[in-house]
Design an enzyme around this catalytic site. Structure first.
Site, PDB file in Angstrom:
ATOM      1  N   CYS A  45      13.350  10.524   6.906  1.00 22.17           N
ATOM      2  CA  CYS A  45      13.395   9.949   8.260  1.00 22.17           C
ATOM      3  C   CYS A  45      14.768  10.099   8.888  1.00 22.17           C
ATOM      4  O   CYS A  45      14.893  10.270  10.085  1.00 22.17           O
ATOM      5  CB  CYS A  45      12.969   8.496   8.240  1.00 22.17           C
ATOM      6  SG  CYS A  45      13.802   7.546   6.978  1.00 22.17           S
ATOM      7  N   GLY A 101       3.917   2.850  13.809  1.00 19.10           N
ATOM      8  CA  GLY A 101       4.739   1.652  13.988  1.00 19.10           C
ATOM      9  C   GLY A 101       4.405   0.955  15.298  1.00 19.10           C
ATOM     10  O   GLY A 101       4.277  -0.265  15.355  1.00 19.10           O
ATOM     11  N   GLU A 141      10.426  14.919  16.045  1.00 22.74           N
ATOM     12  CA  GLU A 141      10.635  14.936  14.603  1.00 22.74           C
ATOM     13  C   GLU A 141       9.699  15.970  13.980  1.00 22.74           C
ATOM     14  O   GLU A 141       8.491  15.925  14.208  1.00 22.74           O
ATOM     15  CB  GLU A 141      10.318  13.539  14.061  1.00 22.74           C
ATOM     16  CG  GLU A 141      10.612  13.366  12.614  1.00 22.74           C
ATOM     17  CD  GLU A 141      10.369  11.936  12.136  1.00 22.74           C
ATOM     18  OE1 GLU A 141       9.341  11.352  12.524  1.00 22.74           O
ATOM     19  OE2 GLU A 141      11.199  11.423  11.376  1.00 22.74           O
ATOM     20  N   GLY A 174       7.278   4.505   8.266  1.00 20.81           N
ATOM     21  CA  GLY A 174       6.389   5.632   8.551  1.00 20.81           C
ATOM     22  C   GLY A 174       6.647   6.152   9.942  1.00 20.81           C
ATOM     23  O   GLY A 174       7.754   6.028  10.471  1.00 20.81           O
ATOM     24  N   SER A 175       5.614   6.704  10.543  1.00 16.54           N
ATOM     25  CA  SER A 175       5.806   7.373  11.833  1.00 16.54           C
ATOM     26  C   SER A 175       5.945   6.356  12.966  1.00 16.54           C
ATOM     27  O   SER A 175       5.423   5.240  12.896  1.00 16.54           O
ATOM     28  CB  SER A 175       4.630   8.300  12.109  1.00 16.54           C
ATOM     29  OG  SER A 175       3.442   7.561  12.142  1.00 16.54           O
ATOM     30  N   THR A 176       6.618   6.784  14.016  1.00 22.19           N
ATOM     31  CA  THR A 176       6.826   5.898  15.166  1.00 22.19           C
ATOM     32  C   THR A 176       5.491   5.545  15.815  1.00 22.19           C
ATOM     33  O   THR A 176       5.286   4.412  16.258  1.00 22.19           O
ATOM     34  CB  THR A 176       7.796   6.564  16.160  1.00 22.19           C
ATOM     35  OG1 THR A 176       9.073   6.668  15.517  1.00 22.19           O
ATOM     36  CG2 THR A 176       7.959   5.743  17.432  1.00 22.19           C
ATOM     37  N   LYS A 207       0.851  -1.194   0.000  1.00 27.64           N
ATOM     38  CA  LYS A 207       0.000   0.000   0.000  1.00 27.64           C
ATOM     39  C   LYS A 207       0.887   1.244   0.000  1.00 27.64           C
ATOM     40  O   LYS A 207       1.608   1.499   0.957  1.00 27.64           O
ATOM     41  CB  LYS A 207      -0.889   0.050   1.243  1.00 27.64           C
ATOM     42  CG  LYS A 207      -1.908   1.185   1.135  1.00 27.64           C
ATOM     43  CD  LYS A 207      -2.614   1.474   2.437  1.00 27.64           C
ATOM     44  CE  LYS A 207      -1.862   2.417   3.309  1.00 27.64           C
ATOM     45  NZ  LYS A 207      -1.666   3.772   2.736  1.00 27.64           N
TER      46      LYS A 207
HETATM   47  P1  NAI Z   1       2.044   7.647   8.791  1.00 26.18           P
HETATM   48  O1  NAI Z   1       2.954   6.827   9.602  1.00 26.18           O
HETATM   49  O2  NAI Z   1       0.667   7.868   9.277  1.00 26.18           O
HETATM   50  O3  NAI Z   1       1.906   7.027   7.307  1.00 26.18           O
HETATM   51  C1  NAI Z   1       2.787   6.101   6.718  1.00 26.18           C
HETATM   52  C2  NAI Z   1       1.994   5.005   6.039  1.00 26.18           C
HETATM   53  O4  NAI Z   1       1.261   4.268   7.012  1.00 26.18           O
HETATM   54  C3  NAI Z   1       0.952   5.494   5.045  1.00 26.18           C
HETATM   55  O5  NAI Z   1       0.904   4.601   3.961  1.00 26.18           O
HETATM   56  C4  NAI Z   1      -0.333   5.429   5.842  1.00 26.18           C
HETATM   57  O6  NAI Z   1      -1.470   5.300   5.045  1.00 26.18           O
HETATM   58  C5  NAI Z   1      -0.124   4.205   6.663  1.00 26.18           C
HETATM   59  N1  NAI Z   1      -0.888   4.146   7.919  1.00 26.18           N
HETATM   60  C6  NAI Z   1      -1.385   5.174   8.658  1.00 26.18           C
HETATM   61  N2  NAI Z   1      -2.025   4.699   9.737  1.00 26.18           N
HETATM   62  C7  NAI Z   1      -1.936   3.351   9.707  1.00 26.18           C
HETATM   63  C8  NAI Z   1      -2.370   2.304  10.560  1.00 26.18           C
HETATM   64  N3  NAI Z   1      -3.033   2.546  11.677  1.00 26.18           N
HETATM   65  N4  NAI Z   1      -2.093   1.030  10.219  1.00 26.18           N
HETATM   66  C9  NAI Z   1      -1.387   0.767   9.109  1.00 26.18           C
HETATM   67  N5  NAI Z   1      -0.943   1.712   8.259  1.00 26.18           N
HETATM   68  C10 NAI Z   1      -1.203   2.998   8.553  1.00 26.18           C
HETATM   69  O7  NAI Z   1       2.719   9.027   8.508  1.00 26.18           O
HETATM   70  P2  NAI Z   1       1.965  10.410   8.176  1.00 26.18           P
HETATM   71  O8  NAI Z   1       0.751  10.600   9.002  1.00 26.18           O
HETATM   72  O9  NAI Z   1       1.771  10.479   6.746  1.00 26.18           O
HETATM   73  O10 NAI Z   1       3.040  11.433   8.675  1.00 26.18           O
HETATM   74  C11 NAI Z   1       3.043  11.856  10.023  1.00 26.18           C
HETATM   75  C12 NAI Z   1       4.431  11.960  10.534  1.00 26.18           C
HETATM   76  O11 NAI Z   1       5.058  10.703  10.459  1.00 26.18           O
HETATM   77  C13 NAI Z   1       5.350  12.866   9.774  1.00 26.18           C
HETATM   78  O12 NAI Z   1       5.227  14.188  10.133  1.00 26.18           O
HETATM   79  C14 NAI Z   1       6.675  12.301  10.133  1.00 26.18           C
HETATM   80  O13 NAI Z   1       7.077  12.818  11.370  1.00 26.18           O
HETATM   81  C15 NAI Z   1       6.434  10.840  10.253  1.00 26.18           C
HETATM   82  N6  NAI Z   1       6.805  10.082   9.047  1.00 26.18           N
HETATM   83  C16 NAI Z   1       7.972   9.401   9.064  1.00 26.18           C
HETATM   84  C17 NAI Z   1       8.376   8.727   7.943  1.00 26.18           C
HETATM   85  C18 NAI Z   1       9.652   7.991   7.921  1.00 26.18           C
HETATM   86  O14 NAI Z   1      10.149   7.666   6.855  1.00 26.18           O
HETATM   87  N7  NAI Z   1      10.226   7.663   9.039  1.00 26.18           N
HETATM   88  C19 NAI Z   1       7.601   8.735   6.711  1.00 26.18           C
HETATM   89  C20 NAI Z   1       6.344   9.425   6.824  1.00 26.18           C
HETATM   90  C21 NAI Z   1       6.005  10.077   7.949  1.00 26.18           C
END
Ligand code: NAI
Length: 779
Positions: free
Chosen positions: A298, A247, A393, A242-244, A191
């Protein structure tokens, strides 16, 4: 602009890349997308959402929010395809991966333009970094597929992998996830993030062109709700970036499910500049560290630590450089800073900066675009390490900075974070660089460079930045499992009895904490009987406080991690020798507890385990990866830290030694919960430890009810990894509690390990973290 004016200002003129091909591709697809399932695009669904260009606000396409039925269909297609995909063998899979790599190369410009339009990143980055690295990942892993059978004879595919990726590197994260999975014989349901799904859908088109068998790659679109459906689906692994916070939720949701997992989460990576650094290079490095991809990286070097003596001069240079950055149309090849991915993210960044009261802020004095999601390059200097923006972050083009005086202080401030993804060190002094790099708590360290990536070098974090590595040989274990056979777990019950002791002396074994024999805090103990019901002795019942004391003792024994493998080998040999002197006594003890006659062979196997771990202590080496720069990426093996383990019930001595010996060999400290029904071999064993020069706190042994020990141990913030081989199957409890600080887990998931086969290699791997240290050389 006239030529004369151009010469006078020496400014870059606009050099926009055409969007025509990418727009035409979108039109070709009808501007409305379904999912890619079982080799075909599905019809657009009823519930649609829009994908927009964040630089302009224009709608690029309409995407489908997946339903449960879509996800089920994708998982079923992946399941159906998996056996055949795996069984065709590595060389067969390699051909498809090469074909995909070539097609990515052929369509590189289309991918780059589409990525830039969808995400807002400068075309220079998508063209020169994202897309070439994605190609490289497929080429590299085509090679890994080719080599798998010969080089990894004990590895097999996990099965179906659910993969959830973020929006900051849409195609590159897809490549990081899909290439190794396919190479190792898995099939995937991926996804993409809801803001940036277009290059994933273009990739699906590439899979079709490459003739990839149906169902091997499936792509479903939608938001976090779809992510949750994938997490809950019948998949064998979840790979998430993605976000901690998400995770952590995924860790809890999959607790005890037996699903393998890798998490690549957030960071607040330090960027350390020493006073002897080449300051101009360090400033240029910062541009790549925090303004690359608008800071939405990240591993962004988002926390600047500058040595006090040069701080003023360095910040002045930095601000001058910031004022020269060019922000604007991401499709313009002259642009340094593009658009933030979405208005929501722009708002998050703006709010975090607005809420900050610490330090003094400089925002680049540059012309800002009049519309679109743009945020100016920002520096906030004069911060304290504990200020919220030094800890949280931001995920935007905002750099925070503070100063330090000595290298030791730099390390302390750098490590003062719950994250541990990456770190950068700038100094011209090779001694200093190579002294500091191992001390930084991070999965990746760049020396005099930053944000270098390659398929051959592992990437991933420690602490709350997640676990698992992507890339390199080390990344393959995230997509394989051992071929070893396991048996269903059977609870091992203690014998009941009447209380008649086998001898007249009261034998209440203590626990072993911080190098001392300690009584349980609860004041309670339980009797241990033999098969005929005679009393063998008592053991203490550990409670939360005993667990805490044991973890504190282990955490305090830091010096063990700094000892040499040579020394640890000698201590392990010494433990072995001392055990061998008492072999008969231990064999009898095991026979008395278990009611079997396997004691002698269990002691012999334990001795072998100790000697094998001792042998490995100075041989389980890292690697120097060949990366396409002038330099090396060193894969250094470091101890995980403090490891908690519930030892196997069925093998009271061997289960404990098999866990302890490799962990010690690699420099870890352990808190071990002894076999619940047969604990007396463990309590005898600490007498062996006491005579074997094992420093206090390195090994701690608790006795009692596994469920009472499991949760406080797995939840403790000072424990870095938690393993459970208890026959009461505490996999769910352990993994759920481990979410506190996202510790690595290894649990038995209703399966018994065959302790009689040599499991040392697996334990060595689980006892180490790989830190990748990039050392470029030359000018
Ligand atoms: P997110 O962690 O919510 O999204 C990343 C992915 O996870 C997306 O595909 C999203 O649809 C999916 N996702 C969201 N909630 C989920 C759940 N409950 N179960 C399974 N999958 C889920 O990140 P978001 O909201 O887009 O960004 C928020 C913050 O996260 C950013 O400001 C940043 O601090 C951090 N982030 C960190 C990343 C990294 O590479 N470490 C990448 C993206 C965001």
């Amino acid at each position: 602009m006239t030529v004369k004016e151009i010469f006078e200002s020496m400014d870059y003129g606009p050099a926009p890349e055409s969007a025509a091909e990418a727009l035409a591709w979108l039109v070709d697809q009808g501007d409305r997308f379904g999912h890619f399932i079982d080799g075909d695009f599905t019809n657009p669904g009823a519930h649609a959402f829009e994908s927009r260009n964040p630089a302009t606000g224009e709608v690029l396409a309409s995407l489908t929010q997946a339903t449960q039925a879509d996800v089920d269909m994708a998982v079923a297609a992946a399941r159906k395809a998996q056996g055949k995909w795996e069984n065709q063998g590595g060389p067969g899979r390699a051909r498809y991966l090469y074909a995909i790599a070539r097609l990515l190369q052929k369509h590189a410009r289309l991918f780059a333009v589409l990525e830039t339009m969808d995400n807002g990143k400068p075309i220079r980055e998508s063209r020169d970094i994202d897309i070439p690295l994605a190609q490289r990942h497929f080429y590299y892993h085509a090679g890994m597929a080719q080599l798998m059978e010969g080089e990894l004879p004990d590895a097999q595919a996990l099965g179906v992998c659910g993969q959830i990726i973020p929006w900051n590197f849409p195609l590159l994260m897809l490549a990081w996830k899909i290439a190794p999975a396919l190479a190792m014989g898995n099939t995937v349901v991926l996804k993409p993030a809801e803001y940036t799904s277009l290059t994933a859908l273009l990739f699906a088109d590439i899979c079709r062109q490459a003739g990839l068998p149906d169902g091997v790659v499936n792509i479903v679109t939608g938001d976090g709700a779809v992510g949750e459906m994938i997490v809950a689906a019948d998949v064998d692994k979840i790979a998430f970036t993605g976000s901690t916070s998400v995770g952590r939720r995924i860790r809890q949701a999959t607790a005890g499910s037996g699903k393998a997992m890798t998490l690549e989460l957030g960071g607040k990576s330090p960027y350390i500049v020493f006073d002897d650094a080449d300051l101009d290079s360090a400033v240029e490095g910062l541009v790549d560290a925090i303004w690359f991809n608008q800071g939405q990286v990240c591993c962004a070097g988002s926390r600047l630590l500058v040595q006090e003596g040069i701080a003023e001069a360095f910040h002045a240079k930095l601000k001058a450089r910031m004022d020269k950055l060019r922000i604007g149309n991401p499709l313009d090849k002259c642009i340094d800073i593009g658009a933030v991915v979405d208005p929501v993210q722009l708002q998050t960044i703006s709010q975090m900066v607005a809420a900050n009261t610490a330090g003094s802020m400089h925002q680049a004095r540059i012309e800002m675009p009049s519309q679109g999601c743009f945020y100016p390059p920002t520096l906030i200097e004069g911060m304290e390490p504990s200020d919220p923006l030094m800890q949280e972050e931001i995920f935007g083009p905002v750099l925070v900075s503070c100063t330090f005086r000595t290298p030791a202080e730099a390390v302390e401030v750098a490590n003062n974070t719950r994250y541990g993804l990456a770190a950068t060190v700038w100094t011209e002094n090779v001694n200093l660089a190579l002294d500091i790099a191992p001390k930084l708590v991070a999965g990746v360290v760049w020396v005099n460079a930053t944000n270098l990536f390659d398929a051959a070098a592992g990437f991933g974090g420690v602490r709350e930045s997640g676990f698992g590595r992507e890339g390199g040989w080390e990344g393959l274990s995230a997509y394989t499992k051992p071929k070893a056979k396991t048996k269903p777990l059977k609870p091992v019950e203690a014998y009941a009895g009447e209380g008649a002791p086998v001898d007249a002396i009261d034998r209440t074994a203590k626990m072993y904490v911080g190098g001392k024999q300690t009584r349980p805090d609860s004041g309670y103990s339980k009797p241990i009987y033999n098969r005929s019901g005679a009393l063998l002795g008592h053991v203490g019942l550990a409670n939360r406080k005993d667990v805490r004391n044991a973890v504190e003792a282990a955490a305090g024994a830091k010096g063990w991690a700094k000892t040499t493998g040579h020394l640890r080998a000698q201590i392990l040999y010494y433990i072995g020798e001392n055990l061998s002197v008492r072999a008969d006594e231990f064999a009898q003890r095991i026979n008395a507890m278990t009611g079997k006659r396997s004691g002698a062979s269990e002691v012999e196997a334990s001795l072998q385990r100790l000697f094998t771990a001792a042998a490995w202590a100075d041989k389980y080496d890292g690697q120097a990866h060949g990366v396409p720069i002038r330099g090396v990426a060193l894969a250094m093996k470091e101890p995980v830290g403090v490891i908690g383990a519930l030892c196997a019930d069925e093998a009271p001595l061997l289960g404990l030694v098999s866990v302890m010996a490799p962990a010690l060999a690699m420099g870890n400290r352990v808190v071990l919960a002894a076999s619940d029904p047969y604990p007396l071999a463990a309590t005898d064993f600490y007498q062996v430890l006491e005579t074997s020069d094992v420093p206090a706190g390195v090994v701690n042994i608790l006795t009692g009810t596994p469920s009472d020990i499991a949760v406080p141990l797995a939840g403790h913030m000072n424990v870095d990894a938690m393993w459970s081989f208890s026959s009461s199957d505490l996999s769910r409890e352990v993994e759920d509690a481990s979410a506190s600080n996202l510790k690595r887990t290894w649990v038995n998931n209703r399966q018994t390990m065959d302790w009689s086969t040599d499991v040392t290699r697996r334990f060595l791997e689980a006892s180490t973290e790989i830190k990748t240290i990039w050392v470029p050389y030359g000018e």
